[in-house]
Every structure is written in C-alpha cells, then in structure tokens.
Design an enzyme around this catalytic site. Sequence first.
Site, mmCIF file in Angstrom:
data_model
loop_
_atom_site.group_PDB
_atom_site.id
_atom_site.type_symbol
_atom_site.label_atom_id
_atom_site.label_comp_id
_atom_site.label_asym_id
_atom_site.label_seq_id
_atom_site.Cartn_x
_atom_site.Cartn_y
_atom_site.Cartn_z
ATOM 1 N N ASP A 32 0.826 -1.212 0.000
ATOM 2 C CA ASP A 32 0.000 0.000 0.000
ATOM 3 C C ASP A 32 0.860 1.262 0.000
ATOM 4 O O ASP A 32 0.372 2.357 0.292
ATOM 5 C CB ASP A 32 -0.908 0.023 1.241
ATOM 6 C CG ASP A 32 -2.079 -0.941 1.137
ATOM 7 O OD1 ASP A 32 -2.230 -1.571 0.082
ATOM 8 O OD2 ASP A 32 -2.827 -1.069 2.123
ATOM 9 N N ASP A 60 -6.119 -8.209 14.126
ATOM 10 C CA ASP A 60 -5.672 -9.555 14.465
ATOM 11 C C ASP A 60 -6.422 -10.107 15.678
ATOM 12 O O ASP A 60 -6.896 -11.247 15.670
ATOM 13 C CB ASP A 60 -4.155 -9.573 14.713
ATOM 14 C CG ASP A 60 -3.674 -8.363 15.504
ATOM 15 O OD1 ASP A 60 -4.496 -7.722 16.197
ATOM 16 O OD2 ASP A 60 -2.472 -8.049 15.430
#
Length: 542
Positions: A124, A272
């Site tokens: 990104d 996560d």
Amino acid sequence: MNWQVHLLAVISPGATFANYWHRLTDRTFVGQYQANTFDLAVMLPYFIVLVVLAAYGIHRYALVYNFYKYRDHAPGPPPPVTEWPKVTIQLPIFNERYVIERLVDCVAQFDYPRDRFEIQVLDDSTDETQEAARNCVERHKQLGLPISYLHRDNREGFKAGALQAGMQSATGDLIAIFDADFLPPADFLRRTVPYFAEPKLGMVQTRWSYINRHFSALTEIEAILLDGHFVIEHTSRYRRGNFFNFNGTAGVWRRAAIEDAGGWEHDTLTEDTDLSYRAQLRGWQFLYLPEIECPSELPVEMNGFKSQQARWAKGLMQTAIKILPRVLRSNEPAYVKSEAVFHLTANISYPLMVFLSIILLPAMIVRFYQGWLQVLIIDLPLFVASTCSISSFYLAAQRVLYPKTWKRSIPYLPFVMAVGIGISIRNALSVLEAIFGVKTEFVRTPKYKIEGQREGTWLRKKYRKSAGWMPFAEVFLGIYFAAAVAYAIQNENYATIPFLLLFVWGYLYTGFMSLAQVYFEKLRFGVEASEVRAASTGAPGF
C-alpha cells in the site's frame, strides 16, 4: 490545623527515621481527624482507582500462577506429513523501503516445497518503496520463486484491507503472515504446518524474538515488555484453555477459519485480535508454539515505540467494545469469559493511571492527617498488588527464557515500570478515543533495518514521528511528581518515595526522549522537515 493550612507551612528537613517511626506509631491524636467534603472527594476516587488497578495486578499474578500450574499442557509433536498443503505467504507493507528486500530475501529461503507455496507482497506504499518492492519481486520471480506483487492505490481498511484483498487471489489452504520487520527462519513452515493435520485447528502463533534487543536501553525495555506477553500471557492463556490472540504476524491461519469467522474486518486497529476472538467463538482451536522463534526489529525511537503502544491500546479497547458482548453471551465457560474481560480491557489502566497521577499528591496530603498506620494497612497492600505484580510477571518471563542469565534483567525492572507509567498519557488518550468512538487511521511503526547494537544510524532516515505536545505534558507531570517527592521527604513519608520516583523518572524519561529524538537530533543532523511525518489524526505523531 487542617491540611490546607499545613500545606503552606514550611517543615524542617532535619527529620530522622527515628522521628518517622515515632510518628508512625504515635497514638496521641487518634480519633482527632475529621474528614471534610474535599477529603472525601479526593479519597473516594483515589481508592476506587487503586482497587481497580490492584485487580489487574492480581490478574497478572494469576497469569503467572496458571503458567506454572498448567506447564504440562504443552502440545506434543505434530503427526508426520504425508502431503504438504498449499500455503500463501502474505507480506503486508506500507512505506517500508529499508526492510522490504530483507523480508523477501528471508522468505525466499523457506525450505518448503516450491510448488506448495506462493508469496504475495501486498503493498500500500506511497513512496519509493513501490519501486524497491517491484524490483525485488521481479528479481526473485526470475529466479523461479512463486511470488507476486499487488499494489493498492488506496489504503482502504489499512492492513486488514490489504490482507482481505490478497485473499481474493490467494490459492493456499493456509495463510502465513509476516510484517515487514520480521525475519522468519527457513524452517518456519515445516515446523508449523504439520499441526494443521488437526481439522479444527484455525491458527498457529509463534513467539517473537528481537535482532536489536541490545541496541539501547529502550530496546532492552521493549524486549522485556514483549517477553512478558509472549512467554507468560500467551502461554498461560493457551495452556489454561482460554482465548488468546494472533499477533498480526509470525503466524499461520487456516483459510477456512478466516472465512468462517467473517474475514478480515477493519473497524478496529487490532484486526488480528478481532479476528482471533471471532474465530474462537466459532469453535476454531488456536495453538501457541513458544519454542519457535521469529526474529523481528524493535522500534529504536521513543516516538515510534509510543505510536505502536498507542495503536495497540486503542485497538484492544475497540475490540473489547465490539467483541466482549458476544463473548459474555456465548456458551463459553466462566473462566474463559473472565479472562477475556481482563485481556481486552487491560488498557483501561492507562486513563486510571493518569487520573491517579493527578490526584496522588492531594491524596498524600489528606492521608498524612489520617495517620500513616492507615496508609500502611490500606494503601500499601493496594500498591503492592498493582505494582509489585509487574516485577514478578516480567521476571518470571526472563527466568523462563534465560535461566542462566535472567538476573541481568533485574536492574531494568524499575525502568520497565517507569516507562509503563511514562507512556500512560498517550495510551490513555487512545483508550478514551476508542471508548468515545473517535476513528483514526492505522499508523504503522517505522522500521530502519537496525540489526545489531549501534549498527548504522536511524537518525538520518525517513518515517520519523513528530513529537507534538504530548512530551511537554509528560515533562510537566514529571516535575509535578518531583514536587510530590519533596513533600514526602519534608513529611518523613519515606515509604512512598521509591514509588513516586517511578513516576518522576517515567514521565521525564519518555518526555525528554521524545523531544530529544526529534528536535535536538534534527538540529544536529539536519533532518529535512519533510521526513518527519505528522500524525494522521492531528494528535501527536506517536
């Protein structure tokens, strides 16, 4: 004379410990003290905060207890592999020009069958990292490595969005994930993948280690903090049968578990932990393998470290708000639910710590007139529960990791506690942002390819964080607690001085380090202003 008048009086500094003991045991004025409204307004929140902090301190003791109690619950060796499953290795990066080639070169050395894995570089980046990553991928592709480069023009969803986008073209039944600063060993997949012979196993997490642990006092402290998490917390939770979380890197997921849990979502900064709890609520089992180390790079600058800690603090609180109601409504045992509450809400201690910092001096003055015996009977046990548990927690981790040299960590423990106090202002702000629903983007921690003690310099490199106003608040609190130390000395309250000095050192150290590593070193080395990234939130760039 009430305490307000007494505060203005000058007390002779010539007191001795004998006088201190006499005042401690003197019963002459017992029953003379009468609490007023202001005293109650100070002492009630003071004790409430102490009790809550003590509860989390006792929980740390419980983690250490469970670590040893369930030491025999370690997993056995995996079954032999008859056919290696297909693995997709995802490498999410954002502006990582210093470490991207090292990461790809490291993963390229995996001794896993070449036809049974693929590598995705999920980039990104908005800077020259794009060119470096493309060139690195092309070079390895020409050497026969199954690797692809995927670049997004926007950061929608940040890391979670990049991982979810990579899933669309991934062909592996298993998904291994490594952040840019990690150096997984060549046998990583061969040691973790065999455990997925168990059909309900959803994720395997390995333990982080640190290539630049001895770079500075700050990295030594960071390593001790993370060792406590990976050695005691993770192991205790796993062996007890509680939920624990994937750490965003150095682990392997079963693709079916990710999809069954709803995929990667980006409404929290700890995607996560969010996915981990959703998957475990769906019945997937997690495995923790602390014997498998995955080396990584610790932040070497104070502002980068505070940025990392603030992101984790905010993300964990966001996950608590999102996930805890589901956990509490589930059919999981009570011990799983209670551990989830302590785990996901642990960072509430930061705003409580800041609040305690503000009211501690007035509380000391009020307690002076209530009698020091009451302080020893009531306050001291709460302080011991909330602070001494930190020492036992981190020492236990060091003793497990380094049975012959663990005592070398003892001198660092006061600094570990002090730094935990020092970062409380920034983390408290992040926790409050999570509670009140303030959205911020994922601000990644800068990595500089620091691989050894004093190796190279990071001061001339890009991605450094701006200091903002936060360090000045930290320095102010450090001075405020220095005044509290002076008051304690004047009033012969020697028992509180070591505790107060932790606050002094913690706030002054983090504040001055943040300022020195931006302003002073910028003047010394002439770092371009464009290389200092402001925070995306408009708040200090920690």
